[in-house]
Scaffold this active site. Structure first.
Site, short mmCIF file in Angstrom:
data_model
loop_
_atom_site.label_atom_id
_atom_site.label_comp_id
_atom_site.label_asym_id
_atom_site.label_seq_id
_atom_site.Cartn_x
_atom_site.Cartn_y
_atom_site.Cartn_z
N ASP A 57 0.81 -1.23 0.00
CA ASP A 57 0.00 0.00 0.00
C ASP A 57 0.84 1.28 0.00
O ASP A 57 0.31 2.36 -0.27
CB ASP A 57 -0.94 0.02 1.22
CG ASP A 57 -1.99 -1.07 1.14
OD1 ASP A 57 -2.20 -1.62 0.04
OD2 ASP A 57 -2.61 -1.37 2.17
N ARG A 107 -17.81 -3.92 -17.57
CA ARG A 107 -17.32 -5.14 -16.93
C ARG A 107 -16.40 -4.76 -15.77
O ARG A 107 -15.78 -3.70 -15.79
CB ARG A 107 -16.53 -6.00 -17.91
CG ARG A 107 -17.35 -6.57 -19.05
CD ARG A 107 -18.26 -7.69 -18.55
NE ARG A 107 -18.92 -8.38 -19.66
CZ ARG A 107 -20.11 -8.04 -20.17
NH1 ARG A 107 -20.78 -7.00 -19.68
NH2 ARG A 107 -20.63 -8.72 -21.17
N GLU A 133 -9.90 -0.23 -3.41
CA GLU A 133 -10.93 -0.93 -2.61
C GLU A 133 -11.46 -0.09 -1.45
O GLU A 133 -12.59 -0.26 -1.02
CB GLU A 133 -10.34 -2.23 -2.05
CG GLU A 133 -9.15 -1.97 -1.14
CD GLU A 133 -8.51 -3.20 -0.54
OE1 GLU A 133 -8.98 -4.32 -0.77
OE2 GLU A 133 -7.51 -3.02 0.18
O1 F6P Z 1 -2.30 -4.12 3.86
C1 F6P Z 1 -2.09 -4.77 2.66
C2 F6P Z 1 -3.38 -5.27 2.07
O2 F6P Z 1 -3.06 -5.92 0.87
C3 F6P Z 1 -4.45 -4.20 1.85
O3 F6P Z 1 -4.26 -3.45 0.68
C4 F6P Z 1 -5.71 -5.04 1.81
O4 F6P Z 1 -6.84 -4.31 2.18
C5 F6P Z 1 -5.41 -6.10 2.81
O5 F6P Z 1 -4.01 -6.21 2.91
C6 F6P Z 1 -6.00 -7.46 2.46
O6 F6P Z 1 -5.77 -8.31 3.50
P1 F6P Z 1 -5.97 -9.90 3.51
O7 F6P Z 1 -4.72 -10.50 2.95
O8 F6P Z 1 -6.13 -10.22 4.95
O9 F6P Z 1 -7.15 -10.20 2.68
#
Ligand code: F6P
Length: 345
Positions: free
Chosen positions: A130, A269, A225
């Site tokens: 991130d 899509r 997201e």
């Molecule tokens: O913190 C890194 C990250 O990839 C975020 O971007 C994402 O929201 C989260 O981890 C997803 O976590 P998990 O692997 O628990 O689904």
């Protein structure tokens, strides 16, 4: 000669490409200095369970190009159950570590900050796809994720063009839209939506309609997201929270795609890139950054400097204090997002 003889290393939180280069660099640099290296399995969970392995030249051989982490990881928070914290502290003392190198993001390093107050000697290495940690210009893992997302956008472009469709691509980014912004710029996205700016659905549709009116009958929308609608709605997969209070995000792409199709009338899509962004081989940038971070962490340890985090500032790897500020959120640079916006539509 440094009095440091025994160094521990753990990787916590979501994995990312570049963790193995860090583990390799820590191990090899420490062995060169005559130290013993102990790998703690599965983040803080391994310290609670005393799951420890010795890392030697053999165990880190061949791991440089591999994604994931040979030590395993978890999102364990030892501050939830007092018994976990008691076990963790007892195991830390029994291992007789001179220093523990914690490789993690805001949550893992946040725990490290608290544990330092309990007397643990810790050094931090910042990681996350991130790129949202305040005291480093870049975290490793980010470059790989951006390149994966960029390639996905490139691929979506060709099929969007053939079918005259709108393609929505949802990328990771819980609180900060670094991946969306950078992959969007690199991939030539027509709209980029990030957690830092509320989504104005009408404005998005206007941009797309104008684009189509000038003869471009396909469009790419990149959405992080964690992007929220103007009324504050965040789209989550489930309400359940993890040990650090985070909900599992995911789904904004589909909600947005539905609205855009309905309001523009253009066939749409949706692709959710998900954990593909976290998997596979690290880019050269992430291998080199991970290697430099690992070497620097050991050199700080040898110099007796603990309570620090390694950090990239410009092109220099430096040491900064490992404290609450180091794990604070770094949101997307406004100037960069302004540049991205120049290419909307
Ligand atoms: O913190 C890194 C990250 O990839 C975020 O971007 C994402 O929201 C989260 O981890 C997803 O976590 P998990 O692997 O628990 O689904």
């Amino acid at each position: 000669m440094s009095p440091v003889k025994r160094i521990g290393v753990l990787t916590g939180g979501g994995d990312c490409p570049g963790l193995n280069p860090v583990i390799r660099a820590i191990t090899r640099r420490a062995i060169l200095a005559g130290c013993e290296v102990l790998g703690i399995k599965n983040g803080w969970q391994g310290l609670i369970e005393n799951a420890v392995v010795t890392l030697d030249l053999q165990s880190v051989s061949g791991i440089l190009p591999k994604g994931g982490t040979i030590l395993g990881t978890s999102r364990t928070n030892p501050y939830i159950q007092p018994e976990d914290l008691r076990k963790l502290l007892a195991n830390y003392r029994a291992l007789k570590l001179d220093v523990l190198i914690a490789v993690g993001g805001e949550d893992t390093l946040g725990v490290a900050v608290k544990l330092m107050n309990e007397g643990l000697k810790i050094l931090g290495v910042p990681k996350t796809i991130d790129n949202d940690l305040s005291r480093t210009d870049y975290t490793f893992g980010f470059d790989t994720a951006v390149n994966i997302a960029m390639e996905a956008i490139d691929r979506l472009h060709t099929t969007a063009e053939s079918h005259h469709r709108i393609m929505v691509i949802e990328v990771m980014g819980r609180h900060a839209g670094w991946i969306a912004t950078c992959a969007g710029i690199a991939g030539g996205a027509d709209v980029i939506l990030i957690p830092e700016e509320p989504i104005d659905t009408e404005a998005v549709c206007e941009v797309i309609k104008k684009r189509h009116a000038r003869g471009k009958d396909f469009s790419i929308i990149v959405v992080a997201e964690g992007a929220k609608f103007r009324d504050g709605t965040l789209v989550a997969k489930e309400d359940k929270r993890d040990a650090f209070g985070h909900v599992r995000l995911g789904g904004i792409g589909h909600v947005l795609g539905g609205l855009v199709e309905e309001r523009t009338g253009f066939e749409t899509r949706v692709t959710v890139l998900g954990h593909i962004q976290r998997g596979g081989s690290p880019t050269a940038f992430d291998r080199i950054l991970g290697t430099r971070f690992g070497v620097k962490a050991v050199e700080l340890a040898l110099a007796g400097e603990v309570g620090k985090m390694v950090s990239l500032q410009g092109n220099q790897v430096m040491a900064v204090p490992l404290d609450e500020e180091a794990v604070a959120m770094k949101t997307v640079d406004r100037e960069l997002y302004t540049i991205a916006k120049l290419f909307f539509g």
